[in-house]
Scaffold this motif. Structure first.
Motif, PDB file in Angstrom:
ATOM      1  N   GLY A  71      46.092 -14.364 -29.233  1.00 15.01           N
ATOM      2  CA  GLY A  71      46.538 -14.755 -27.895  1.00 15.01           C
ATOM      3  C   GLY A  71      45.451 -14.650 -26.852  1.00 15.01           C
ATOM      4  O   GLY A  71      45.738 -14.525 -25.653  1.00 15.01           O
ATOM      5  N   ILE A  72      44.187 -14.742 -27.263  1.00  9.88           N
ATOM      6  CA  ILE A  72      43.076 -14.595 -26.320  1.00  9.88           C
ATOM      7  C   ILE A  72      42.457 -15.969 -26.057  1.00  9.88           C
ATOM      8  O   ILE A  72      41.918 -16.609 -26.961  1.00  9.88           O
ATOM      9  N   LEU A  73      42.562 -16.399 -24.813  1.00  4.39           N
ATOM     10  CA  LEU A  73      41.995 -17.673 -24.380  1.00  4.39           C
ATOM     11  C   LEU A  73      40.769 -17.371 -23.531  1.00  4.39           C
ATOM     12  O   LEU A  73      40.871 -16.722 -22.491  1.00  4.39           O
ATOM     13  N   LYS A  74      39.597 -17.855 -23.981  1.00  8.70           N
ATOM     14  CA  LYS A  74      38.348 -17.595 -23.263  1.00  8.70           C
ATOM     15  C   LYS A  74      37.894 -18.853 -22.549  1.00  8.70           C
ATOM     16  O   LYS A  74      37.679 -19.896 -23.164  1.00  8.70           O
ATOM     17  N   ILE A  75      37.765 -18.754 -21.214  1.00  8.15           N
ATOM     18  CA  ILE A  75      37.332 -19.872 -20.387  1.00  8.15           C
ATOM     19  C   ILE A  75      36.247 -19.376 -19.435  1.00  8.15           C
ATOM     20  O   ILE A  75      36.472 -18.439 -18.668  1.00  8.15           O
ATOM     21  N   ALA A  76      35.078 -19.990 -19.519  1.00  5.68           N
ATOM     22  CA  ALA A  76      33.949 -19.624 -18.637  1.00  5.68           C
ATOM     23  C   ALA A  76      33.687 -18.116 -18.660  1.00  5.68           C
ATOM     24  O   ALA A  76      33.548 -17.470 -17.614  1.00  5.68           O
ATOM     25  N   ASN A  77      33.656 -17.565 -19.877  1.00  4.69           N
ATOM     26  CA  ASN A  77      33.351 -16.146 -20.111  1.00  4.69           C
ATOM     27  C   ASN A  77      34.407 -15.190 -19.565  1.00  4.69           C
ATOM     28  O   ASN A  77      34.169 -13.985 -19.469  1.00  4.69           O
ATOM     29  N   ILE A  78      35.571 -15.717 -19.206  1.00  3.82           N
ATOM     30  CA  ILE A  78      36.698 -14.862 -18.800  1.00  3.82           C
ATOM     31  C   ILE A  78      37.772 -14.956 -19.881  1.00  3.82           C
ATOM     32  O   ILE A  78      38.118 -16.048 -20.330  1.00  3.82           O
ATOM     33  N   GLU A  79      38.279 -13.804 -20.298  1.00  5.02           N
ATOM     34  CA  GLU A  79      39.323 -13.776 -21.316  1.00  5.02           C
ATOM     35  C   GLU A  79      40.696 -13.616 -20.668  1.00  5.02           C
ATOM     36  O   GLU A  79      40.889 -12.727 -19.828  1.00  5.02           O
ATOM     37  N   TYR A  80      41.613 -14.457 -21.082  1.00  4.58           N
ATOM     38  CA  TYR A  80      42.988 -14.395 -20.599  1.00  4.58           C
ATOM     39  C   TYR A  80      43.900 -14.015 -21.765  1.00  4.58           C
ATOM     40  O   TYR A  80      43.814 -14.612 -22.841  1.00  4.58           O
ATOM     41  N   GLN A  81      44.752 -13.017 -21.533  1.00  7.57           N
ATOM     42  CA  GLN A  81      45.682 -12.591 -22.570  1.00  7.57           C
ATOM     43  C   GLN A  81      46.964 -13.411 -22.455  1.00  7.57           C
ATOM     44  O   GLN A  81      47.719 -13.294 -21.489  1.00  7.57           O
ATOM     45  N   GLN A 289      46.464 -34.061 -31.076  1.00 13.32           N
ATOM     46  CA  GLN A 289      45.969 -33.039 -30.151  1.00 13.32           C
ATOM     47  C   GLN A 289      44.477 -32.830 -30.344  1.00 13.32           C
ATOM     48  O   GLN A 289      43.845 -33.469 -31.181  1.00 13.32           O
ATOM     49  N   GLU A 290      43.916 -31.910 -29.564  1.00 10.03           N
ATOM     50  CA  GLU A 290      42.602 -31.368 -29.900  1.00 10.03           C
ATOM     51  C   GLU A 290      42.797 -30.336 -31.018  1.00 10.03           C
ATOM     52  O   GLU A 290      43.909 -29.877 -31.268  1.00 10.03           O
ATOM     53  N   ALA A 291      41.705 -29.998 -31.678  1.00  8.28           N
ATOM     54  CA  ALA A 291      41.804 -28.993 -32.737  1.00  8.28           C
ATOM     55  C   ALA A 291      42.333 -27.686 -32.153  1.00  8.28           C
ATOM     56  O   ALA A 291      41.842 -27.229 -31.116  1.00  8.28           O
ATOM     57  N   PRO A 292      43.348 -27.076 -32.767  1.00  3.26           N
ATOM     58  CA  PRO A 292      43.930 -25.843 -32.222  1.00  3.26           C
ATOM     59  C   PRO A 292      42.923 -24.686 -32.182  1.00  3.26           C
ATOM     60  O   PRO A 292      41.880 -24.724 -32.836  1.00  3.26           O
ATOM     61  N   ASN A 293      43.270 -23.676 -31.404  1.00  7.11           N
ATOM     62  CA  ASN A 293      42.475 -22.447 -31.293  1.00  7.11           C
ATOM     63  C   ASN A 293      41.087 -22.710 -30.719  1.00  7.11           C
ATOM     64  O   ASN A 293      40.148 -21.971 -30.979  1.00  7.11           O
ATOM     65  N   LEU A 294      40.962 -23.815 -29.931  1.00  3.05           N
ATOM     66  CA  LEU A 294      39.679 -24.198 -29.335  1.00  3.05           C
ATOM     67  C   LEU A 294      38.567 -24.232 -30.383  1.00  3.05           C
ATOM     68  O   LEU A 294      37.436 -23.802 -30.165  1.00  3.05           O
ATOM     69  N   TYR A 295      38.923 -24.747 -31.552  1.00  2.00           N
ATOM     70  CA  TYR A 295      38.010 -24.780 -32.693  1.00  2.00           C
ATOM     71  C   TYR A 295      36.775 -25.626 -32.379  1.00  2.00           C
ATOM     72  O   TYR A 295      36.869 -26.685 -31.760  1.00  2.00           O
ATOM     73  N   ARG A 296      35.630 -25.141 -32.829  1.00  2.22           N
ATOM     74  CA  ARG A 296      34.362 -25.840 -32.603  1.00  2.22           C
ATOM     75  C   ARG A 296      33.659 -26.123 -33.933  1.00  2.22           C
ATOM     76  O   ARG A 296      33.596 -25.251 -34.807  1.00  2.22           O
ATOM     77  N   ASP A 297      33.135 -27.320 -34.059  1.00  2.00           N
ATOM     78  CA  ASP A 297      32.214 -27.663 -35.137  1.00  2.00           C
ATOM     79  C   ASP A 297      31.381 -28.831 -34.642  1.00  2.00           C
ATOM     80  O   ASP A 297      31.806 -29.988 -34.693  1.00  2.00           O
ATOM     81  N   GLU A 298      30.209 -28.516 -34.122  1.00  2.00           N
ATOM     82  CA  GLU A 298      29.376 -29.557 -33.525  1.00  2.00           C
ATOM     83  C   GLU A 298      28.878 -30.571 -34.549  1.00  2.00           C
ATOM     84  O   GLU A 298      28.518 -31.693 -34.198  1.00  2.00           O
ATOM     85  N   ASN A 299      28.873 -30.195 -35.832  1.00  2.07           N
ATOM     86  CA  ASN A 299      28.435 -31.123 -36.877  1.00  2.07           C
ATOM     87  C   ASN A 299      29.364 -32.325 -37.001  1.00  2.07           C
ATOM     88  O   ASN A 299      28.943 -33.396 -37.450  1.00  2.07           O
ATOM     89  N   ILE A 300      30.631 -32.148 -36.635  1.00  6.84           N
ATOM     90  CA  ILE A 300      31.575 -33.269 -36.665  1.00  6.84           C
ATOM     91  C   ILE A 300      32.096 -33.576 -35.251  1.00  6.84           C
ATOM     92  O   ILE A 300      33.147 -34.183 -35.077  1.00  6.84           O
ATOM     93  N   ASN A 301      31.344 -33.100 -34.268  1.00  3.65           N
ATOM     94  CA  ASN A 301      31.624 -33.416 -32.864  1.00  3.65           C
ATOM     95  C   ASN A 301      33.005 -32.935 -32.404  1.00  3.65           C
ATOM     96  O   ASN A 301      33.730 -33.651 -31.709  1.00  3.65           O
ATOM     97  N   ILE A 302      33.356 -31.724 -32.792  1.00  5.65           N
ATOM     98  CA  ILE A 302      34.632 -31.137 -32.391  1.00  5.65           C
ATOM     99  C   ILE A 302      34.374 -29.927 -31.500  1.00  5.65           C
ATOM    100  O   ILE A 302      33.710 -28.962 -31.909  1.00  5.65           O
TER     101      ILE A 302
END
Length: 324
Positions: A71-81, A289-302
């Motif tokens: 349940g931790i959402l991180k935006i601009a180095n701030i964590e929101y519970q 949607q976008e990939a859940p959990n703010l998932y990142r993979d720059e190799n496939i541009n996500i």
């Protein structure tokens, strides 16, 4: 207690029922050339059952679709519970998300516009936002348009959670459906269904780049299938900027094509529906949607896309229905 109201859109091809609760799609009825009518989404006949709706039947999901770890959402180095409602994680926006709230409803040309406001730190999410979801009928197409504005930097990931059964009979499974999706990559999940790794679909049972009957998938064995309670509950990454897939049922001869400008779609094969009185694998969800959990993979541009007061949220998904 606020009243649940039913709204209807209808043309010569489609009749769709909606609820002001959760901006829910309650029914999608199609007429074939013989005049037969089939409802191709699962739903409750008694609208009062939607007040609970633990499986999110037909609902708009937000602020974030899918699970967010811890349940931790991180935006601009701030964590929101965020509100945690699924094994210590946040699922579909938390316990009292927009899926279980009442929306305002307005008529628009060939459709309905549902709107709702969510205040700063609602369920833990930063910024105040206003969300609009429009449902529009154009001949044999149902278009969903998502639009949102915010007063500050935040993250939004909306979808619709309709359960499609193209046979029109909720007692039938989806095993005889044929699925095709233009996707080279899947995001694998952990034991809590949190996206955790990128999987190339070459030589993989989850590969539907060529049309394949779902029964073949369900007969095969795979660790990722086991983690999803012997089904699919995974994000597929579209190969193109406009993602496309299609599914058809051999018995009803109904074909549904999907088009979206979202980068991903979570395909969910109703692996737990038996818990609420429906049949397991009796429907399939396409949660664009976008990939859940703010998932990142720059190799496939996500990577996640954030919005602020100068950049609105705007997405669409279109369903096209035909009899073949």
């Amino acid at each position: 207690m606020e009243e649940i109201k039913v709204y209807t859109l209808e043309n010569k091809f489609l009749k769709v029922e909606f609820l002001n609760l959760g901006a829910i799609i309650k029914k999608i009825e199609l007429k074939n050339k013989n005049g037969d009518v089939k409802n191709i989404v699962l739903g409750y006949e008694d609208v009062e059952k939607y007040r609970e709706n633990s499986a999110y039947l037909g609902a708009v999901i937000g602020r974030t679709a899918g699970r967010i770890k811890d349940g931790i959402l991180k935006i601009a180095n701030i964590e929101y519970q965020l509100n945690k409602n699924n094994n210590g994680n946040t699922l579909h926006g938390g316990k009292k998300s927009i899926s279980h709230r009442f929306w305002n409803v307005e008529k628009i040309e060939n459709g309905l516009c549902f709107s709702i406001k969510s205040s700063h730190l609602d369920s833990g999410y930063p910024a105040s936002i206003e969300i609009k979801v429009s449902y529009i009928l154009n001949n044999n197409q149902l278009l969903i348009k998502y639009f949102a504005t915010t007063d500050n930097l935040t993250y939004l990931n909306l979808t619709n959670h309709s359960y499609f059964n193209l046979s029109g009979n909720p007692n039938n499974s989806i095993y005889e459906d044929i699925l095709k999706i233009n996707s080279d990559y899947l995001i694998g999940i952990d034991k809590n269904s949190i996206p955790c790794k990128t999987i190339n679909l070459n030589n993989n049972i989850f590969d539907f780049r060529e049309s394949k009957i779902l029964e073949e998938f369900f007969k095969a064995n795979d660790e990722q299938k086991t983690l999803a309670n012997n089904g699919i509950d995974h994000p597929y990454i579209f190969n193109e900027k406009i993602g496309k897939l299609e599914i058809k049922n051999l018995e009803s001869r109904i074909k549904m094509s999907l088009e979206t400008d979202n980068p991903a779609v979570v395909i969910y094969t109703a692996n737990y529906l038996q818990d609420i009185g429906f049949k397991k694998h009796s429907a399939i969800c396409f949660e664009t949607q976008e990939a859940p959990n703010l998932y990142r993979d720059e190799n496939i541009n996500i990577c996640p896309t954030f919005i602020d007061k100068n950049t609105n949220y705007e997405k669409y998904t279109k369903f096209i229905f035909t009899f073949k």
